[in-house]
Design an enzyme around this catalytic site. Structure first.
Site, mmCIF file in Angstrom:
data_model
loop_
_atom_site.group_PDB
_atom_site.id
_atom_site.type_symbol
_atom_site.label_atom_id
_atom_site.label_comp_id
_atom_site.label_asym_id
_atom_site.label_seq_id
_atom_site.Cartn_x
_atom_site.Cartn_y
_atom_site.Cartn_z
ATOM 1 N N HIS A 179 0.817 -1.222 0.000
ATOM 2 C CA HIS A 179 0.000 0.000 0.000
ATOM 3 C C HIS A 179 0.844 1.262 0.000
ATOM 4 O O HIS A 179 0.337 2.341 -0.300
ATOM 5 C CB HIS A 179 -0.940 -0.007 1.217
ATOM 6 C CG HIS A 179 -2.029 -1.026 1.090
ATOM 7 N ND1 HIS A 179 -3.327 -0.714 0.746
ATOM 8 C CD2 HIS A 179 -2.004 -2.376 1.216
ATOM 9 C CE1 HIS A 179 -4.045 -1.810 0.694
ATOM 10 N NE2 HIS A 179 -3.271 -2.841 0.971
ATOM 11 N N ASP A 219 3.307 9.418 -0.773
ATOM 12 C CA ASP A 219 2.130 8.656 -0.335
ATOM 13 C C ASP A 219 1.875 7.541 -1.340
ATOM 14 O O ASP A 219 1.957 7.781 -2.554
ATOM 15 C CB ASP A 219 0.904 9.588 -0.290
ATOM 16 C CG ASP A 219 -0.060 9.229 0.842
ATOM 17 O OD1 ASP A 219 -0.053 8.077 1.285
ATOM 18 O OD2 ASP A 219 -0.825 10.121 1.258
#
Ligand code: ADQ
Length: 499
Positions: free
Chosen positions: A168, A380
């Site tokens: 992720h 991110d």
């Protein structure tokens, strides 16, 4: 009676957390990107979810989880961690080494060699829990950076099931990854999965670059945008699968009367001003101090915008036991009080600061009333907040300012204003541009964004990943004559004793 091919999800956290209070223990649904993304997927499939439920008080976990089973979307399998494991595996190896390093922030790493033993032990514990519930046909999908060794341990135990792994967070480039003292062990273990998925093509390429460097005989070949390798007689696929949200659910929920009522209430306190919204977990990767400095720069240079604009910064408490996170909280609070002190007056507070886990209605109401979302992580994996904001903009009025270093920037570049979060003048300029944007332009951009978020939602993410995980092996592109080979060149993970 179990259905063949059932799904076993494995993640550090269960989708519910035990909370211990004076009244005893309760099980609360967890927040966070992974849980938010996977809940709808599990609701449509049977299966097990294996993870750590958080703090265990008075050995209540088994009872609480058993009570939750009747309402859960799947069978929850708790993995308990001792306080030493929580420290060495979770706070230590996962969040003081892998998290900062993979986000390109190596100066924040604490490469304490003692952490590695805990990473091995806990990954082995998770693999044991998987082996207990898996049958011959189970499909096993492991999530995220805490559990990169689980595939290796499962193969050592002789499991031949289809194994998938999805990261992720970003996968760093070679010159960052090579700093990791355990780089070969981790890379080698990732090659024990059948499908390894990343958020972006950039992450996928970084991974391939590292594999070429540290597994010298690796031969990786492209198949369309993905890559194929042959590993110990198995075929392995490496791909990028950008995670999405449940657009319809978000969009519908944001349109509910109670959300509208709450939005109106918030709006009443900020009449006649544009609301800029920041929503983040408390984390140094999210670029909150840099964002506050950009807002400060805007107020210092654009006096006519005073009293015309208010920043609402929502921060979810996170990893509070780690000292660097406590320091960050203090830094944020000092900056906010300085800016409010310097620029505010009795009728205007420039920054509203909310530090808590928010109820969904409340969060949606904030998304709904925001004129501008300011989402500026330094790095991110994806950033679901950006997508949730778009889904909640039924009136197509909001403007999205997004860091070019968020994985979401790849998909949202056509409607968002992209910024470099380190460049405070650039972010302040973007705020001005968004503030002055015409309604027509806002609508044009937001329509594009919503279309993208709707089309590339969490169900598509899951279906894409599964289309590769469920089949016996990825097929090379039509007409391809590629031959690939990955040879084991580093020792396999040493077995560890688990307590
Ligand atoms: P996170 O780092 O947790 O996820 P993000 O993708 O932004 O980051 O997700 C945060 C989630 O928390 C969102 O779903 C949001 O709704 C929720 N949230 C935010 N503020 C909240 C509040 N005050 N109260 C309750 N909930 C709140 C990791 C990676 C990301 C990646 C996701 C999914 O770091 O890059 O996008 O996984 O893959």
């Amino acid at each position: 009676m179990r259905t063949p091919g059932e799904l076993i999800l494995v993640s550090n956290r269960l989708p519910a957390t035990v909370e211990c209070g004076p009244e005893g223990a309760t099980l609360k649904p967890s927040s966070g990107g992974l849980v938010t993304a996977l809940r709808p997927v599990l609701q449509s499939r049977n299966g097990h979810w294996i993870g750590w439920p958080g703090e265990d008080c008075l050995g209540e976990i088994e009872r609480l989880v058993a009570r939750e089973q009747s309402t859960a979307a799947c069978h929850l399998v708790p993995v308990s961690l001792t306080p030493e494991e929580q420290k060495g595996f979770y706070a230590g190896f996962s969040n003081e080494i892998i998290w900062p390093l993979f986000h390109d922030l190596q100066s924040r790493c604490n490469f304490d060699p003692a952490y590695w033993k805990f990473y091995l032990t806990v990954n082995r514990k998770f693999a044991d829990a998987v082996a207990k519930v898996a049958d011959r046909d189970s499909i096993i999908w492991v999530h995220d950076y805490h559990l990169m060794l689980v595939g290796g341990f499962l193969r050592e135990m002789g499991l031949k099931n289809r194994l998938g792994f999805f990261l992720h967070i970003p996968f760093p480039p070679l010159d960052i990854f090579e700093k990791l003292p355990w780089r070969s062990e981790i890379l080698r273990a990732l090659f024990d999965f059948d499908v390894v998925g990343f958020q972006t093509l950039r992450d996928q390429r970084n991974f391939a670059g590292c594999a070429r460097r540290f597994l010298p005989n690796v031969e990786l070949h492209r198949s369309h945008e993905q890559m194929i390798a042959e590993v110990d007689g198995r075929t392995m696929l490496i791909g990028s699968f950008p995670i999405g949200i449940d657009f319809k659910e978000f969009s519908d929920a944001a349109g509910k009367p109670q959300v509208a009522a709450h939005a109106a209430e918030i709006r009443r306190n900020v009449v006649g001003r544009q609301i800029v919204l920041g929503v983040d977990r408390l984390d140094y990767t999210k670029g909150i101090p840099e964002r506050l400095k950009a807002f400060q720069h805007l107020l210092a240079t654009q006096k006519e915008m005073h009293r015309q604009i208010t920043l609402v910064q929502i921060v979810v408490p996170s990893r509070e036991t780690i000292p660097k996170y406590q320091e960050l909280k203090t830094e944020i609070e000092m900056l906010i009080s300085q800016i409010n002190g310097d620029y505010g007056d009795s009728g205007w507070v420039p920054i509203h600061y909310i530090h808590r886990n928010m109820e969904r209605t409340d969060l949606l109401a904030h998304y709904r009333i925001a004129d501008i979302a300011l989402i500026t992580p330094l790095e991110d994996g994806m950033n679901l907040v950006a997508k949730e904001f778009c889904a909640a903009q039924a009136g197509d009025q909001g403007v999205l300012i997004l860091s070019e270093f968020a994985g979401a920037a790849n998909q949202l570049r056509n409607g968002a204003i992209l910024v470099n979060p380190y460049d405070i003048e650039n972010v302040a300029d973007a705020l001005q541009m968004a503030f002055r944007m015409t309604d027509k332009e806002r609508r044009r951009r937001m329509r594009k964004l919503r279309r993208k978020v709707r089309n590339e939602d969490v169900f598509r993410w899951c279906a894409d990943f599964f289309s590769h995980l469920e089949v016996p092996g990825p097929q090379p592109a039509a007409g391809s004559t590629m031959k690939t080979k990955v040879t084991t060149l580093v020792p396999r993970i040493a077995p560890v004793k688990t307590g």
